[in-house]
Enzyme design. Structure first.
Site, mmCIF file in Angstrom:
data_model
loop_
_atom_site.group_PDB
_atom_site.id
_atom_site.type_symbol
_atom_site.label_atom_id
_atom_site.label_comp_id
_atom_site.label_asym_id
_atom_site.label_seq_id
_atom_site.Cartn_x
_atom_site.Cartn_y
_atom_site.Cartn_z
ATOM 1 N N ARG A 15 26.357 35.909 27.739
ATOM 2 C CA ARG A 15 27.017 35.262 28.867
ATOM 3 C C ARG A 15 26.283 34.005 29.310
ATOM 4 N NH1 ARG A 15 29.676 40.171 31.128
ATOM 5 N NH2 ARG A 15 31.084 39.575 32.809
ATOM 6 N N LYS A 26 39.633 41.022 28.020
ATOM 7 C CA LYS A 26 38.782 41.183 26.846
ATOM 8 C C LYS A 26 38.298 42.626 26.677
ATOM 9 C CE LYS A 26 34.906 38.892 29.040
ATOM 10 N NZ LYS A 26 34.215 40.048 29.628
ATOM 11 N N ARG A 43 43.667 45.311 40.125
ATOM 12 C CA ARG A 43 43.080 46.217 39.136
ATOM 13 C C ARG A 43 42.473 47.458 39.803
ATOM 14 N NH1 ARG A 43 38.963 44.004 34.556
ATOM 15 N NH2 ARG A 43 37.364 43.908 36.159
ATOM 16 N N ARG A 54 36.957 48.369 41.576
ATOM 17 C CA ARG A 54 35.568 47.975 41.331
ATOM 18 C C ARG A 54 35.138 47.124 42.508
ATOM 19 N NH1 ARG A 54 34.877 45.614 35.316
ATOM 20 N NH2 ARG A 54 33.545 44.188 36.470
ATOM 21 N N ARG A 93 32.695 35.265 40.765
ATOM 22 C CA ARG A 93 32.516 35.570 39.335
ATOM 23 C C ARG A 93 33.114 34.458 38.477
ATOM 24 N NH1 ARG A 93 35.160 41.204 38.837
ATOM 25 N NH2 ARG A 93 34.583 41.139 36.655
#
Ligand code: AMP
Length: 222
Positions: free
Chosen positions: A89, A14, A128, A161, A172
């Site tokens: 959220r 996103k 990532r 990250r 998460r």
């Protein structure tokens, strides 16, 4: 169609898609994750309060986020259209946002949900990397730097990250299911939820997004 919310689990793409679409349709891209990471880096009061939650992959308390977005709405930052990426959220955040829109005579055009399975999320996030200098992101194996571990643009050493480590990613995902997924229904009931298959290639996802935004624009004009 210029007032949009992007929803989707971590790693659904996103962020990448929201930046691209905002540029294409000429609206502001506002990512609460980016705002919070900047606050942590700069050591502001907000950053100090948010850091511990972010490191664990948990949500930062609603009051902090609602205050942050409220200041953007009241300062007029969102007046020319926006894509909210990472906010709301939770249901209380969604309800507050509705209140802010009402007070400021603004209307949400669509909440776009990028659908991606759990397995795909874990696979994507464990591959990532990002450049700490220019923030460019890389993904294994689809989008790798020319030289392993080094940013193509500025030669900086790439980092992960801290919240992309597998255990944190799984947390998460749980947090997403418990706290964020209920807002899919919240927007479905308001008939503004639009679902897009996020497991396609990035270009196909983007084309679908353009169709969604484009078709709405046409409908509005009719
Ligand atoms: P993101 O870059 O959107 O994945 O966000 C990174 C982290 O920032 C999340 O895991 C949360 O800890 C925090 N965060 C971002 N947006 C919100 C929000 N709307 N509410 C609570 N926490 C948030």
């Amino acid at each position: 169609m210029k007032n949009l919310i992007f929803l989707g689990p971590p790693g659904s793409g996103k962020g990448t898609q929201a930046v691209k679409l905002a540029e294409k349709i000429g609206v502001l891209h506002l990512s609460t994750g980016d705002l919070l990471r900047t606050a942590v880096k700069e050591g502001t009061e907000l950053g100090k309060q948010a850091k511990q939650y972010m490191e664990r992959g948990e949500l930062v308390p609603d009051e902090l986020l609602i205050g942050l977005i409220e200041s953007k709405v009241t300062n007029g930052d969102l007046d020319n259209g926006f894509i909210l990426d990472g906010f709301p959220r939770t249901v209380p955040q969604a309800e507050s946002l509705d209140g802010m829109f009402e007070k400021n005579n603004m209307k949400l055009d669509a909440a776009i949900l990028l659908q991606v399975s759990d397995e795909e999320v874990v696979k994507r996030l464990s591959g990532r990397w990002f450049c700490p200098k220019c923030q460019r992101t890389y993904n294994f194996p689809a989008n790798m730097p020319k030289q392993e571990g080094i940013c193509d643009d500025d030669g900086e050493k790439l980092q992960r990250r801290p919240d992309d480590e597998e255990a944190v990613v799984r947390n998460r995902l749980e947090v997403y299911k418990k706290q964020t997924q209920p807002i899919e229904d919240y927007y479905r009931k308001k008939s503004v939820l639009i679902e897009v298959n996020g497991e396609q290639s990035p270009d196909s996802v983007f084309n679908d997004l353009l169709k969604v935004v484009g078709s709405q624009v046409t409908e509005e004009r009719i």
